[in-house]
Scaffold this motif. Structure first.
Motif, short mmCIF file in Angstrom:
data_model
loop_
_atom_site.label_atom_id
_atom_site.label_comp_id
_atom_site.label_asym_id
_atom_site.label_seq_id
_atom_site.Cartn_x
_atom_site.Cartn_y
_atom_site.Cartn_z
N SER A 1 -16.94 0.97 -9.12
CA SER A 1 -16.59 0.98 -10.53
C SER A 1 -15.20 1.58 -10.74
O SER A 1 -14.39 1.06 -11.51
N LYS A 2 -14.90 2.66 -10.03
CA LYS A 2 -13.60 3.32 -10.16
C LYS A 2 -12.47 2.42 -9.65
O LYS A 2 -11.42 2.31 -10.29
N ILE A 3 -12.69 1.74 -8.53
CA ILE A 3 -11.69 0.83 -7.97
C ILE A 3 -11.40 -0.30 -8.96
O ILE A 3 -10.24 -0.64 -9.21
N ILE A 4 -12.44 -0.86 -9.55
CA ILE A 4 -12.26 -1.95 -10.52
C ILE A 4 -11.53 -1.44 -11.77
O ILE A 4 -10.60 -2.08 -12.25
N LEU A 5 -11.93 -0.29 -12.26
CA LEU A 5 -11.31 0.26 -13.45
C LEU A 5 -9.82 0.54 -13.24
O LEU A 5 -8.98 0.18 -14.07
N ILE A 6 -9.47 1.12 -12.10
CA ILE A 6 -8.07 1.43 -11.82
C ILE A 6 -7.25 0.16 -11.59
O ILE A 6 -6.16 0.01 -12.10
N ASN A 7 -7.80 -0.78 -10.82
CA ASN A 7 -7.03 -1.97 -10.43
C ASN A 7 -7.07 -3.11 -11.42
O ASN A 7 -6.13 -3.89 -11.50
N LYS A 8 -8.15 -3.23 -12.14
CA LYS A 8 -8.29 -4.34 -13.09
C LYS A 8 -8.14 -3.89 -14.53
O LYS A 8 -8.02 -4.72 -15.42
N LYS B 1 0.80 -1.22 0.00
CA LYS B 1 0.00 0.00 0.00
C LYS B 1 0.83 1.27 0.00
O LYS B 1 0.34 2.31 -0.39
N ASP B 2 2.09 1.19 0.40
CA ASP B 2 2.95 2.37 0.30
C ASP B 2 3.21 2.71 -1.17
O ASP B 2 3.50 3.85 -1.50
N GLU B 3 3.11 1.72 -2.06
CA GLU B 3 3.35 1.94 -3.47
C GLU B 3 2.12 2.46 -4.20
O GLU B 3 2.22 2.94 -5.31
N ILE B 4 0.94 2.31 -3.61
CA ILE B 4 -0.30 2.72 -4.25
C ILE B 4 -0.39 4.24 -4.26
O ILE B 4 -0.24 4.88 -3.23
N ASP B 5 -0.67 4.80 -5.40
CA ASP B 5 -0.88 6.24 -5.51
C ASP B 5 -2.35 6.52 -5.25
O ASP B 5 -3.18 6.43 -6.16
N PHE B 6 -2.67 6.84 -4.02
CA PHE B 6 -4.06 7.05 -3.64
C PHE B 6 -4.67 8.27 -4.30
O PHE B 6 -5.89 8.41 -4.32
N ALA B 7 -3.86 9.14 -4.88
CA ALA B 7 -4.39 10.30 -5.60
C ALA B 7 -5.23 9.86 -6.81
O ALA B 7 -6.16 10.57 -7.21
N LEU B 8 -4.92 8.68 -7.36
CA LEU B 8 -5.70 8.17 -8.49
C LEU B 8 -7.15 7.92 -8.13
O LEU B 8 -8.02 7.92 -8.99
N TYR B 9 -7.40 7.68 -6.86
CA TYR B 9 -8.72 7.27 -6.41
C TYR B 9 -9.60 8.43 -5.95
O TYR B 9 -10.73 8.22 -5.56
N LYS B 10 -9.07 9.65 -5.94
CA LYS B 10 -9.85 10.77 -5.42
C LYS B 10 -11.21 10.81 -6.08
O LYS B 10 -11.30 10.59 -7.28
N PRO B 11 -12.25 11.02 -5.33
CA PRO B 11 -12.36 11.46 -3.94
C PRO B 11 -12.45 10.32 -2.91
O PRO B 11 -12.79 10.54 -1.77
N ILE B 12 -12.13 9.09 -3.30
CA ILE B 12 -12.24 7.96 -2.38
C ILE B 12 -11.06 7.99 -1.41
O ILE B 12 -9.91 8.10 -1.83
N ASN B 13 -11.36 7.86 -0.12
CA ASN B 13 -10.27 7.93 0.87
C ASN B 13 -9.51 6.61 0.93
O ASN B 13 -9.97 5.57 0.48
N LYS B 14 -8.31 6.67 1.48
CA LYS B 14 -7.37 5.55 1.53
C LYS B 14 -7.98 4.31 2.20
O LYS B 14 -7.86 3.20 1.70
N THR B 15 -8.65 4.50 3.33
CA THR B 15 -9.26 3.38 4.06
C THR B 15 -10.30 2.67 3.21
O THR B 15 -10.35 1.44 3.15
N THR B 16 -11.13 3.44 2.53
CA THR B 16 -12.17 2.87 1.68
C THR B 16 -11.55 2.09 0.52
O THR B 16 -12.00 0.98 0.19
N VAL B 17 -10.50 2.63 -0.07
CA VAL B 17 -9.81 1.93 -1.17
C VAL B 17 -9.29 0.58 -0.66
O VAL B 17 -9.52 -0.46 -1.31
N GLU B 18 -8.63 0.58 0.47
CA GLU B 18 -8.08 -0.66 1.02
C GLU B 18 -9.18 -1.67 1.33
O GLU B 18 -9.04 -2.86 1.05
#
Length: 163
Positions: free
Chosen positions: A92-99, A38-55
């Motif tokens: 949808s955003k999480i899937i699009l970014i990660n998959k 998770k230190d490598e994940i650029d959480f800025a890509l997920y805005k406005p989703i917060n880090k905890t929610t992404v994880e």
């Protein structure tokens, strides 16, 4: 089936001379792997989703894949988002970014992969239609079209060539 540890790969793309970094998950495995990377994940890509929610959503997706949740018939983004206690836009955003694909394509690919695992296991293979239904496909013509698009052969021809 042994599942390799989660690997994060960064791919650099250029869009109108601005650098954009895309992160995609390959072979989801454990929450520990998320923790390790998770230190490598650029959480800025997920805005406005917060880090905890992404994880949390990444962990939910890992569980969804491991427990074969994609085999559920009539699976909708709305229903899965509700199950994950989030909204459709975030999931949808999480899937699009990660998959690197839409929700529908993500589910179809998981189902096709599952079908192929079962197809190769002669002890579980019954017939194409039954196996496609067990993989989550409700409609054989749709399954056949998606199968042929991905594997460049129709399911019947693959079955005949493997006998």
């Amino acid at each position: 089936i042994a599942v390799p540890k989660k690997v994060l790969e960064k791919r650099e793309n250029t869009l109108k001379n601005d650098e954009v970094f895309e992160i995609s998950l390959v072979n989801s495995s454990t929450a520990q792997a998320i923790e390790e990377t998770k230190d490598e994940i650029d959480f800025a890509l997920y805005k406005p989703i917060n880090k905890t929610t992404v994880e949390q959503l990444l962990q939910h997706l890992e569980t969804f894949e491991r427990k074969k949740g994609f085999t559920e018939h009539n699976l909708k983004l709305y229903d899965l988002a509700k199950k994950f206690n989030t909204n459709e836009k975030y999931l949808s955003k999480i899937i699009l970014i990660n998959k690197g694909k839409s929700f529908n394509k993500y589910v179809i690919d998981l189902r096709l992969d599952y079908y192929m695992e079962r197809f190769k296991d002669k002890s579980t293979f019954k017939n194409i239609t039954e196996l496609s239904q067990q993989s989550g496909f409700d409609n054989y013509p749709f399954f056949s079209k998606e199968f042929k698009d991905r594997f460049k052969v129709n399911p019947n021809d693959m079955r005949e060539n493997s006998i």
